[in-house]
Design an enzyme around this catalytic site. Structure first.
Site, PDB file in Angstrom:
ATOM      1  N   ARG A   1       0.840  -1.211   0.000  1.00  0.00           N
ATOM      2  CA  ARG A   1       0.000   0.000   0.000  1.00  0.00           C
ATOM      3  C   ARG A   1       0.875   1.261   0.000  1.00  0.00           C
ATOM      4  O   ARG A   1       0.572   2.267  -0.620  1.00  0.00           O
ATOM      5  CB  ARG A   1      -0.976  -0.008   1.190  1.00  0.00           C
ATOM      6  CG  ARG A   1      -1.751   1.299   1.320  1.00  0.00           C
ATOM      7  CD  ARG A   1      -3.070   1.175   2.103  1.00  0.00           C
ATOM      8  NE  ARG A   1      -2.988   0.343   3.274  1.00  0.00           N
ATOM      9  CZ  ARG A   1      -2.376   0.673   4.418  1.00  0.00           C
ATOM     10  NH1 ARG A   1      -1.774   1.839   4.532  1.00  0.00           N
ATOM     11  NH2 ARG A   1      -2.370  -0.164   5.434  1.00  0.00           N
TER      12      ARG A   1
ATOM     13  N   ASP B   1      -8.890  17.176 -14.964  1.00  0.00           N
ATOM     14  CA  ASP B   1      -9.072  15.782 -15.375  1.00  0.00           C
ATOM     15  C   ASP B   1      -8.687  15.711 -16.855  1.00  0.00           C
ATOM     16  O   ASP B   1      -9.399  16.235 -17.715  1.00  0.00           O
ATOM     17  CB  ASP B   1     -10.541  15.379 -15.145  1.00  0.00           C
ATOM     18  CG  ASP B   1     -10.811  13.919 -15.503  1.00  0.00           C
ATOM     19  OD1 ASP B   1     -10.093  13.374 -16.369  1.00  0.00           O
ATOM     20  OD2 ASP B   1     -11.753  13.338 -14.944  1.00  0.00           O
TER      21      ASP B   1
ATOM     22  N   LYS C   1      -8.998   4.519 -19.418  1.00  0.00           N
ATOM     23  CA  LYS C   1      -9.340   4.910 -20.775  1.00  0.00           C
ATOM     24  C   LYS C   1      -8.101   4.815 -21.685  1.00  0.00           C
ATOM     25  O   LYS C   1      -7.532   3.753 -21.813  1.00  0.00           O
ATOM     26  CB  LYS C   1      -9.965   6.308 -20.739  1.00  0.00           C
ATOM     27  CG  LYS C   1     -11.070   6.445 -19.685  1.00  0.00           C
ATOM     28  CD  LYS C   1     -12.266   5.592 -20.000  1.00  0.00           C
ATOM     29  CE  LYS C   1     -13.312   5.409 -18.946  1.00  0.00           C
ATOM     30  NZ  LYS C   1     -13.328   6.098 -17.713  1.00  0.00           N
TER      31      LYS C   1
ATOM     32  N   TYR D   1     -17.478  14.910 -15.620  1.00  0.00           N
ATOM     33  CA  TYR D   1     -17.879  13.493 -15.634  1.00  0.00           C
ATOM     34  C   TYR D   1     -18.918  13.220 -14.520  1.00  0.00           C
ATOM     35  O   TYR D   1     -18.756  13.686 -13.390  1.00  0.00           O
ATOM     36  CB  TYR D   1     -16.625  12.622 -15.453  1.00  0.00           C
ATOM     37  CG  TYR D   1     -16.939  11.174 -15.197  1.00  0.00           C
ATOM     38  CD1 TYR D   1     -17.648  10.422 -16.127  1.00  0.00           C
ATOM     39  CD2 TYR D   1     -16.559  10.559 -14.011  1.00  0.00           C
ATOM     40  CE1 TYR D   1     -17.960   9.103 -15.886  1.00  0.00           C
ATOM     41  CE2 TYR D   1     -16.865   9.231 -13.759  1.00  0.00           C
ATOM     42  CZ  TYR D   1     -17.565   8.512 -14.704  1.00  0.00           C
ATOM     43  OH  TYR D   1     -17.887   7.204 -14.452  1.00  0.00           O
TER      44      TYR D   1
HETATM   45  C1  LIG Z   1     -13.374  12.066 -17.758  1.00  0.00           C
HETATM   46  C2  LIG Z   1     -13.488  10.944 -16.779  1.00  0.00           C
HETATM   47  N1  LIG Z   1     -12.958  11.085 -15.546  1.00  0.00           N
HETATM   48  C3  LIG Z   1     -13.035  10.093 -14.629  1.00  0.00           C
HETATM   49  C4  LIG Z   1     -13.683   8.911 -14.896  1.00  0.00           C
HETATM   50  C5  LIG Z   1     -13.759   7.841 -13.843  1.00  0.00           C
HETATM   51  O1  LIG Z   1     -12.814   6.860 -14.080  1.00  0.00           O
HETATM   52  P1  LIG Z   1     -12.971   5.322 -13.622  1.00  0.00           P
HETATM   53  O2  LIG Z   1     -14.146   4.777 -14.350  1.00  0.00           O
HETATM   54  O3  LIG Z   1     -11.665   4.730 -14.011  1.00  0.00           O
HETATM   55  O4  LIG Z   1     -13.194   5.330 -12.150  1.00  0.00           O
HETATM   56  C6  LIG Z   1     -14.235   8.712 -16.166  1.00  0.00           C
HETATM   57  C7  LIG Z   1     -14.928   7.449 -16.481  1.00  0.00           C
HETATM   58  O5  LIG Z   1     -15.634   7.340 -17.453  1.00  0.00           O
HETATM   59  C8  LIG Z   1     -14.140   9.761 -17.125  1.00  0.00           C
HETATM   60  O6  LIG Z   1     -14.672   9.638 -18.352  1.00  0.00           O
END
Ligand SMILES: Cc1ncc(COP(=O)(O)O)c(C=O)c1O
Length: 378
Positions: free
Chosen positions: A46, A170, A195, A98
């Protein structure tokens, strides 16, 4: 070294112990200690694991950061970064963030006394107007999800700095291949590595990256204390995926550009959102702060019936949640990524019941266009 070379030659190309051209998977939770006085570099996974560390180092280099931390998902990275804040703090967030980020802010962090306001971040004056005395950060996505709205990152970071706030971005849609927010003055970059970074639709992971020593220490503290870390096997898979990031992004982006242009000529398509199109309202700002428009686009159709026919009828585009894989994914934000946003809020933001998002993969664009044509017009 140029970006593509750095993806391969990042200090982890060859295992010094064996010469292996792949980072070994250190599948251990704990490490034997020689001294009761002083522990070795690793004591418990961890807190630190060699495979995860190699990945964190590679991602820090890609973003031109100094410190990167890998988490069990994008939401784990986002939530861990939000744990830097305290009760009474307030965060200004771009309005079509998101849906999972919206959910965690409005139903979890709000309970912990961390408030947020959602504003149109394409307008720096609107961002400035939303700042309160207790505001501690701007939280941005550009292009935003799913409407591909563009925020001027340099302008936002300057505004934030002048008010003593952090800028958190992000960068999932762009990846550091196309956009590096730390170079534009932002403080923390977050990713759903699930992604494009991993790119093969087979791992959940997330990252938080910074240049700043103090922020790096604070993020590392949260990573270890909260404990939502990425496991060694998944770290290895993402290390493997990263090696092809440039070629995947380039090919997918080419396909997205072709499809966006084709969609604009379709009479049953009422709007196409893609920053690569010259008439996109954020086209110039995006071009100035990134190396390309990316591989995600969204569009609206003339009716719900047609939307449903496309989602269910496409043979090559997988109707699924997520994006950034080698396969083209078609998704329905109103019921998927943004299902957590109340309908009224969603519609106010333009996330209508006829909006479709497409993440273009590595199939031949001619085949994808033929498939979309059949589903839309056939
Ligand atoms: C722009 C964006 N940020 C964060 C996330 C969250 O990521 P995770 O699904 O890996 O938890 C997503 C998921 O679709 C996303 O499209």
């Amino acid at each position: 070294m140029k970006f593509a070379t750095k993806l391969i030659h990042n200090g982890h190309a060859c295992d010094p112990a064996t010469g292996a051209l792949s980072v070994p998977i250190c599948q251990a939770s704990t490490f034997r200690q020689e001294s009761a006085e002083e522990f070795g570099k690793y004591d418990y996974t961890r807190s630190g694991n060699p495979t995860r560390e190699a990945l964190e180092d590679a991602v820090a280099q890609m973003e031109n950061g100094a410190h990167a931390y890998a988490f069990a998902s994008g939401m784990a990275a986002i939530s861990s970064a939000l744990l830097l804040f305290s009760p009474g703090d307030h965060i200004v967030v771009c309005e079509d963030v998101y849906g999972g980020t919206y959910r965690v802010l409005t139903s979890l962090f709000s309970r912990l006394g961390i408030a947020s306001s959602f504003v149109d971040a394409t307008d720096l004056d609107a961002l400035a107007a939303a700042i309160r005395p207790e505001t501690k950060a701007l939280f941005l996505e550009t292009p935003s999800n799913p409407l591909m709205k563009i925020t001027d990152l340099k302008g936002a970071a300057e505004l934030a700095r002048s008010r003593g706030l952090l800028t958190i971005v992000d960068n999932t849609f762009m990846t550091p291949y196309l956009q590096r927010p730390l170079d534009l003055g932002c403080d923390i970059v977050l990713h759903s590595g699930t992604k494009f970074l991993n790119g093969h639709s087979d791992v959940l992971c997330g990252f938080a990256v910074t240049k700043d020593q103090t922020l790096g220490k604070r993020l590392r503290f949260v990573q270890n204390a909260f404990g939502a870390v990425l496991g060694p096997q998944d770290s290895w898979l993402v290390l493997r995926g990263l090696k092809t990031l440039k070629v995947r992004m380039e090919e997918s982006q080419k396909g997205a550009g072709r499809i966006a242009a084709w969609l604009t000529g379709q009479k049953r398509v009422t709007r196409v959102c893609y920053p690569g199109l010259a008439d996109h309202p954020g086209h110039e700002v995006h071009a100035a702060q990134s190396a390309g428009p990316g591989a995600v686009l969204s569009f609206t159709l003339e009716s719900y019936e047609l939307t449903r026919r496309l989602l269910e009828g496409s043979e090559l585009c997988a109707f699924a949640v997520s994006l950034g894989g080698v396969e083209t994914i078609i998704s329905y934000p109103a019921r998927m990524s943004h299902a957590a946003v109340p309908k009224e809020e969603r519609e106010k933001k333009g996330i209508s019941d006829t909006l479709v998002r497409l993440s273009v993969g590595l199939e031949d664009p001619d085949d994808l266009i033929a498939d979309l044509d059949k589903a839309l017009n056939g």
